[in-house]
Scaffold this motif. Structure first.
Motif, PDB file in Angstrom:
ATOM      1  N   ASP A 177      -7.735   3.750  -2.215  1.00 61.15           N
ATOM      2  CA  ASP A 177      -7.245   5.015  -1.907  1.00 61.15           C
ATOM      3  C   ASP A 177      -7.764   6.342  -2.231  1.00 61.15           C
ATOM      4  N   LEU A 226      -6.570   7.458   3.890  1.00 60.79           N
ATOM      5  CA  LEU A 226      -6.197   6.456   2.974  1.00 60.79           C
ATOM      6  C   LEU A 226      -5.231   7.191   1.790  1.00 60.79           C
ATOM      7  N   GLY A 227      -5.016   8.428   2.054  1.00 57.61           N
ATOM      8  CA  GLY A 227      -4.013   8.897   1.111  1.00 57.61           C
ATOM      9  C   GLY A 227      -3.186   9.754   1.598  1.00 57.61           C
ATOM     10  N   GLU A 259       1.202   6.768   6.125  1.00 53.31           N
ATOM     11  CA  GLU A 259       1.048   5.395   5.746  1.00 53.31           C
ATOM     12  C   GLU A 259      -0.449   5.274   5.731  1.00 53.31           C
ATOM     13  N   ARG A 260      -1.029   4.214   4.618  1.00 49.27           N
ATOM     14  CA  ARG A 260      -2.404   3.962   4.554  1.00 49.27           C
ATOM     15  C   ARG A 260      -2.840   3.552   5.787  1.00 49.27           C
ATOM     16  N   PRO A 316       0.867  -1.225   0.002  1.00 46.23           N
ATOM     17  CA  PRO A 316      -0.099  -0.166  -0.095  1.00 46.23           C
ATOM     18  C   PRO A 316       0.903   1.218   0.173  1.00 46.23           C
ATOM     19  N   SER A 317       0.419   2.311  -0.796  1.00 44.68           N
ATOM     20  CA  SER A 317       1.220   3.498  -0.896  1.00 44.68           C
ATOM     21  C   SER A 317       0.080   4.594  -0.966  1.00 44.68           C
ATOM     22  N   ARG A 318       0.540   5.780  -0.591  1.00 43.91           N
ATOM     23  CA  ARG A 318      -0.084   6.982  -0.898  1.00 43.91           C
ATOM     24  C   ARG A 318      -0.909   7.103  -2.278  1.00 43.91           C
TER      25      ARG A 318
END
Length: 655
Positions: free
Chosen positions: A393, A468-469, A473-474, A138-140
């Motif tokens: 996200d 989420l964004g 971190e998510r 997971p990433s921005r």
């Protein structure tokens, strides 16, 4: 059949078949190397109902290397309503066969073209680009969803989810001289694109000019049908979905669920196959937002489904519910003809959304975020709505906004005097719950009157976007619960006066600030608050700011107090301390004298020795000196939305 039993009945044979054949059995594919201009074939799609019909296809040429590693086949379509409508939104994914072998999917068209000339994505590329790999960490999400002071959403920067193929006077080098001479022959009587092709090729260079000044071959817009969307909600949401490459169509759903009624699947459901309409459901439950396209191929051995031939969202690895669709009508339009589609039973999940189409599996279940909305309306009574949002996200915040906007514009009038009290609880995967609440009213928006619905919806969507964004971190969201109380009375007030008994005060004492607020009927109410004066402020000239949430937020931005969070706890605190429309904020502001932001934390007064050490910090901009210092901040709560700002000067005398 209920959705759960439908999925269970569907999943078992797919699992058994998948165990017998681990490798997808692809259909006989027509290779591009054998394709020649003038070849004919047929396509399959649904123009109305659920009956798959065929349409004619004549190959115009191949755009080799149209995009890196990509080829596009140009073809002229005929049959059905296409001569009248041109290429329809919703036809994306319609399979095209030459000599009985699958060539690819109808996926591109020329905007405003009079002729049904399309671009076809080769099926080989649909398979290759949608091969499922291990999901990335997971990433921005980028771009991020932002909201204007009026609560209107937009992506910043706008998403670049699917690019068009620029075609102008001289794009024929992509096709080649030999193909160009073949394409130059008469392929129809209309002037439009065909005339441009002929004129371009008459130069003998093999270059093709599309119309006057060129054109662009674009992915066919994906129509998103919504159940009972109010015109005001349509106006607000259309720009948002267009940034995502989708077009909200005005039709409803025959199978959309009414609150409190059991979920039903269409009685005339048919097996999914090549040419069938199919949906990608962004919002399900009591409100349905479903994008529709066409199935290119179904692998009966594995349950793999290919569709669209171009990106839907272009977001790569996704988890979007796959749903039956039924075409209600084909509508001709000068701005872009489209199919009206209705939602049917759940089928599976879309897992890949890439440059050459979407790919999913029958029988699986998508990840979603449940959203419960309770509305106590101005007409009395209470209604509950249960929604399921795609968990992503970028999409989830926009869908939370969309769900609230859609329901509130149905429950309440979108114009006129109005007050909305909203309280929400955002549940996290960790078990933590984040509450937000506020009051919105006509007349409370900065700059004058405005509807209360959009900023109320933004109050829920903005924290979801931050969770989420964010760049730290998510933070997975697992539930959203919203309670709304609405009335047709404009409970809005405006700050009319602010004063102190004296403009001079002693250090270490408290100054009494009085403010007067008028409601929308003109009645005035006076409140007061103590402003503590620090002993260290002796001899200074201070400013007292009394302002609404929007003004204070703008002052933070100008003064450098707006920061990007660097820790998860800062994110939680930012949500908990969100500026409310139902508050007036009182600030005591002095000169900088060591005020700084360090690692996202505001420090109003740093000793010179500490400032000297921090000034030598080269760790990447975690420290920022400020020109002004907020010595104290208080707040006054109201039972209405309040707006306005006043600023007073205060001389601090020694004790």
């Amino acid at each position: 059949m209920k959705a759960e039993s439908f999925r269970a009945a569907l999943a078992l044979p797919i699992l058994l078949l998948g165990a017998a054949s681990a490798t997808p059995a692809q259909p006989a594919v027509f290779p591009l190397a054998e394709l020649r201009p003038g070849m004919t074939g047929e396509g399959r799609t649904v123009f109305s109902g659920n009956e798959i019909e065929t349409f004619g296809v004549e190959i115009v040429g191949v755009l080799e290397g149209a995009m890196p590693g990509r080829n596009i086949v140009l073809a002229n379509l005929s049959g059905g309503p296409l001569a009248h409508t041109g290429v329809l939104q919703g036809m994306s994914g319609s399979p095209v066969y030459v000599d009985g072998r699958l060539l690819g999917a109808v996926a591109y068209a020329f905007p405003f073209a009079k002729d049904p000339i399309c671009g076809i994505t080769p099926f080989e590329e649909m398979v290759r680009f949608t091969e499922e790999a291990a999901p990335p960490p997971p990433s921005r999400a980028s771009p991020a969803l932002h909201f204007s002071p009026a609560g209107l959403p937009s992506f910043d920067p706008p998403p670049t989810l699917s690019g068009g193929i620029p075609i102008g006077n001289g794009f024929g080098s992509l096709v080649g001289r030999e193909v160009g001479r073949e394409v130059g022959r008469e392929v129809g009587s209309g002037p439009g694109i065909r005339e441009g092709i002929r004129n371009g090729l008459e130069t003998g260079t093999g270059e093709i000019g599309i119309g006057v000044g060129g054109g662009q071959l674009l992915p066919i817009r994906t129509p998103v049908a919504a159940s009972g969307l109010d015109p005001e909600a349509h106006r607000v949401l259309v720009p948002l979905f267009r940034q995502l490459g989708m077009e909200i169509s005005p039709g409803g759903f025959a199978a959309a669920r009414v609150p409190g009624a059991p979920s039903q699947s269409a009685p005339d459901s048919t097996p999914l196959g090549a040419g069938s309409p199919v949906g990608a459901t962004l919002i399900g439950g009591d409100l349905v937002f479903m994008a529709s396209g066409t199935v290119t191929h179904v692998d009966e051995a594995t349950g793999e489904v290919y569709a669209f031939g171009h990106p839907f969202t272009g977001l790569g690895s996704v988890s979007i519910p796959m749903q039956e669709a039924r075409v209600q009508a084909a509508v001709a339009s000068l701005s872009g003809s489209f199919r009206l589609a209705g939602a049917g039973a759940p089928l599976g999940v879309w897992r890949q959304d890439r440059a050459t189409g979407i790919r999913g599996r029958l029988g699986d279940r998508a990840r979603t975020i449940p959203m419960r909305i309770e509305v106590r309306g101005s007409r009395g009574g209470m209604r509950e709505y249960s929604l399921e949002l795609v968990d992503h996200d970028l999409l989830s915040p926009a869908l939370a906004f969309t769900g609230l906007i859609s329901i509130l514009t149905q429950e309440e009038r979108p114009a006129g005097t109005q007050t909305i009290r909203l309280a929400a609880r955002i549940g996290l995967e960790s078990g933590r719950t984040l509450p937000v609440e506020d009051v919105f009213a006509t007349g409370s928006a900065p700059g004058g009157l405005g509807p209360a619905i959009s900023p109320a919806a933004a109050l829920v969507a903005a924290p979801v976007a931050l969770l989420l964004g964010n760049p730290v971190e998510r933070i997975p969201v697992r539930s959203i619960e919203v309670q709304v109380t609405a009335s047709e009375e404009a409970r809005s007030s405006r700050l009319s006066r602010a004063w102190m008994r004296s403009s001079r005060v002693r250090a270490g004492e408290a100054a009494i600030l009085r403010i007067a607020v008028r409601d929308f009927r003109g009645a005035e109410r006076i409140r007061e608050i103590e402003v503590p004066i620090p002993a260290s402020a002796a001899g200074q000239r201070l400013q007292v700011l009394v302002a609404d949430a929007s003004t204070v937020t703008a002052a933070d931005r100008r003064g450098g107090l707006s920061t990007i969070p660097t820790r998860v706890e800062q994110i939680f605190r930012a949500i908990a301390e969100h500026r409310r429309q139902s508050r007036l904020y009182v600030r005591l502001v002095g000169g900088g004298r060591g005020a700084a932001l360090v690692g996202g934390e505001y420090l109003p007064s740093l000793p010179p020795s500490v400032r000297s050490v921090l000034s030598r910090d080269s760790s990447g901009g975690f420290t920022r000196s400020l020109s002004a210092s907020v010595l104290w901040e208080g707040q006054l709560d109201f039972d209405a939305a309040v707006a306005g700002a006043r600023q007073l000067a205060l001389e601090v005398e020694p004790r």
